[in-house]
Design an enzyme around this catalytic site. Sequence first.
Site, PDB file in Angstrom:
ATOM      1  CG  ASP A 185      -1.938   1.022   1.230  1.00  0.00           C
ATOM      2  OD1 ASP A 185      -2.577   1.181   0.186  1.00  0.00           O
ATOM      3  OD2 ASP A 185      -2.105   1.703   2.251  1.00  0.00           O
ATOM      4  CB  THR A 189      -1.764   5.989  -2.144  1.00  0.00           C
ATOM      5  OG1 THR A 189      -1.586   4.576  -2.019  1.00  0.00           O
ATOM      6  CG2 THR A 189      -2.943   6.405  -1.299  1.00  0.00           C
ATOM      7  CB  THR A 190       1.033   3.200  -5.816  1.00  0.00           C
ATOM      8  OG1 THR A 190       0.785   2.508  -4.598  1.00  0.00           O
ATOM      9  CG2 THR A 190       2.431   2.917  -6.278  1.00  0.00           C
ATOM     10  CG  ASP A 203      -6.741   0.912  -0.019  1.00  0.00           C
ATOM     11  OD1 ASP A 203      -6.832   1.641   0.987  1.00  0.00           O
ATOM     12  OD2 ASP A 203      -5.682   0.712  -0.634  1.00  0.00           O
TER      13      ASP A 203
HETATM   14  P1  ADP Z   1      -2.636   2.275  -6.153  1.00  0.00           P
HETATM   15  O1  ADP Z   1      -2.015   2.531  -4.821  1.00  0.00           O
HETATM   16  O2  ADP Z   1      -2.369   3.389  -7.100  1.00  0.00           O
HETATM   17  O3  ADP Z   1      -4.080   1.900  -6.052  1.00  0.00           O
HETATM   18  P2  ADP Z   1      -2.211  -0.455  -6.955  1.00  0.00           P
HETATM   19  O4  ADP Z   1      -1.009  -1.269  -6.628  1.00  0.00           O
HETATM   20  O5  ADP Z   1      -3.489  -0.785  -6.283  1.00  0.00           O
HETATM   21  O6  ADP Z   1      -1.816   1.039  -6.727  1.00  0.00           O
HETATM   22  O7  ADP Z   1      -2.408  -0.551  -8.529  1.00  0.00           O
HETATM   23  C1  ADP Z   1      -3.452   0.103  -9.192  1.00  0.00           C
HETATM   24  C2  ADP Z   1      -3.301  -0.062 -10.683  1.00  0.00           C
HETATM   25  O8  ADP Z   1      -3.369  -1.432 -11.047  1.00  0.00           O
HETATM   26  C3  ADP Z   1      -4.430   0.651 -11.413  1.00  0.00           C
HETATM   27  O9  ADP Z   1      -3.910   1.330 -12.531  1.00  0.00           O
HETATM   28  C4  ADP Z   1      -5.330  -0.514 -11.843  1.00  0.00           C
HETATM   29  O10 ADP Z   1      -6.070  -0.218 -13.001  1.00  0.00           O
HETATM   30  C5  ADP Z   1      -4.316  -1.601 -12.088  1.00  0.00           C
HETATM   31  N1  ADP Z   1      -4.918  -2.942 -12.002  1.00  0.00           N
HETATM   32  C6  ADP Z   1      -5.591  -3.477 -10.965  1.00  0.00           C
HETATM   33  N2  ADP Z   1      -6.020  -4.732 -11.262  1.00  0.00           N
HETATM   34  C7  ADP Z   1      -5.600  -4.997 -12.531  1.00  0.00           C
HETATM   35  C8  ADP Z   1      -5.709  -6.118 -13.406  1.00  0.00           C
HETATM   36  N3  ADP Z   1      -6.332  -7.220 -13.033  1.00  0.00           N
HETATM   37  N4  ADP Z   1      -5.140  -6.021 -14.620  1.00  0.00           N
HETATM   38  C9  ADP Z   1      -4.490  -4.892 -14.990  1.00  0.00           C
HETATM   39  N5  ADP Z   1      -4.340  -3.809 -14.211  1.00  0.00           N
HETATM   40  C10 ADP Z   1      -4.893  -3.840 -12.996  1.00  0.00           C
HETATM   41 MG    MG Z   2      -4.961   0.223  -5.260  1.00  0.00          MG
END
Ligand code: ADP
Ligand code: MG
Length: 544
Positions: free
Chosen positions: A56, A89-90, A382
Amino acid sequence: MIILGDDSQRVKDRDAQAYNIRAARAVADAVRSTLGPKGMDKMLVDSMGDVTITNDGVTILKEMDIDNPTAEMIVEVAETQEDEAGDGTTTAVAIAGELLKNAEDLLEQDIHPTAIIKGFHLASEHARAEIDDIAERVDPEDEELLKKVAETSMTGKGAELNKELLAELIVGAVQQVTVEADDGSYVVDLENVNIETQTGRSAGESELLTGAVIDKDPVHEDMPLEFDDANVLLINEAIEIEEADVDTQVNIDSPDQLQKFLDREESQLKEKVDQIEATGANVVFCQKGIDDMAQHYLAKKGILAVRRVKKSDIKFLKNVLGGSIVSDLDSATEADLGHGSVRRDDEDELFYVEGPDAHGVTLLLRGSTDHVVDELERGINDALDVVTSTVTDGRVVAGGGAIEVELASRLRDYADSVEGREQLAVEAFADALELVPRVLAENAGLDAIDTLVDLRAAHEEGQVRAGLNVFSGDVVDTFDAGVVEPAHSKEQALSSATEAANLVLKIDDIIAAGDLSTDKGDDEEGGAGGMGGMGGMGGMGGAM
Ligand code: ADP
Ligand code: MG
């Protein structure tokens, strides 16, 4: 004229910008590898040796011991994103870092920071308007869709393995606390969702329960444990001898006097228990301690008492049962009581407490160890936020980089209409957004350039929802594939990333009361060169 003290340092103009940009980018780079379903986790060890394992963004940045002021501004991006959207957040931090990287290239071409700031601002405003245009309107009661939103937010987190079950629990929880207002809008009261965690079983055994779950034992083994008609007193004061009496010095010179003293203490406790009984309470949840003697009297009167209940649980019990939280037994009356039922689960050593109109739900999260449960809880939090945002806002976009590539393409079109050097900044902004699909590809071990080329081609053909399937490496309609995110979270990520980048770019002079570098004794002269350790960032590099 010398106005600065001996220890102070000053860094100006390009050096100041280079220093700040480097610090901010170091933070962004630190979290990049966690982005997306294939992102890796980080293990953070604090000064006390406590370990957090997480994916996270905001948790990583909060736990990292950052003492560089510029880097802290980037951490604030993550915190704002967490507060306003709960997820993303990332993404927000990574975009802020990329905006600054691209800004640095423009600065090197002698483009004035003011033009860059203006261009970034224009681009951010335009992109936000485009998000609204691209976003799909969904039915806030569409359970299947809400589950997809929850699952997308949980992918890559500890919650991943059981995401189907957990998504169902999350959507169920949000729906139970959703009310439709007169104007047709939806209001979600997350205050009425409590998360309780328990270790020792698998996450797949997590449950959604109506009412509250209290993970405590009764204070006395002879107390009744089940009540269909519980009259519950919530109290945030200790049921013990009052402080002043404990501290007072008593001179006792005869057994007689000792007996008198003990009798007085006993009668004081007895009186407190009588006061509880007088309200009509048959169950007491106390936030503080309960004296042994009082426990004994309570048990004798058939009153169930539980002590050291978490403050947040006491508050939640009030939501569930009604009544009020009492802080002084002298003034407690029947009107303070909450009403409902209490059940004991002997196997799990929990109390289930339900109110009359099923107000409030508890997500009982299970996991094998503390680390597992903690990361699970972060993922669930989240997901609760994004589902809530989808219910209240009703707009979602396709994830997996789809929205970012589409926005980049639209921003490049828009750039043609922007005059002067700001145009270059708008283009730089568009490039920065494509960081998201690039990093998603990188983290999945795919070729980032090839992926981006394919994605751009698909969007040029009008496939607005074309994104990356990180598992196959193919370009797919990510919306149909179930990778769905709330539009609000994307809008928020853009505005907080832009604000932070512009804040950093506006600085042309750093005046520090002390040494800017942590490498004391380093004989390098001022300027960006003097940032050797770059505050906490040096240490950070080592920890990552
Ligand atoms: P954040 O802290 O920004 O939420 P995450 O590690 O949760 O970071 O990653 C979010 C990103 O991963 C988003 O751009 C989302 O669209 C992408 N994402 C989530 N699940 C999938 C998936 N199954 N296939 C492709 N991209 C995905
Ligand atoms: Mg996320």
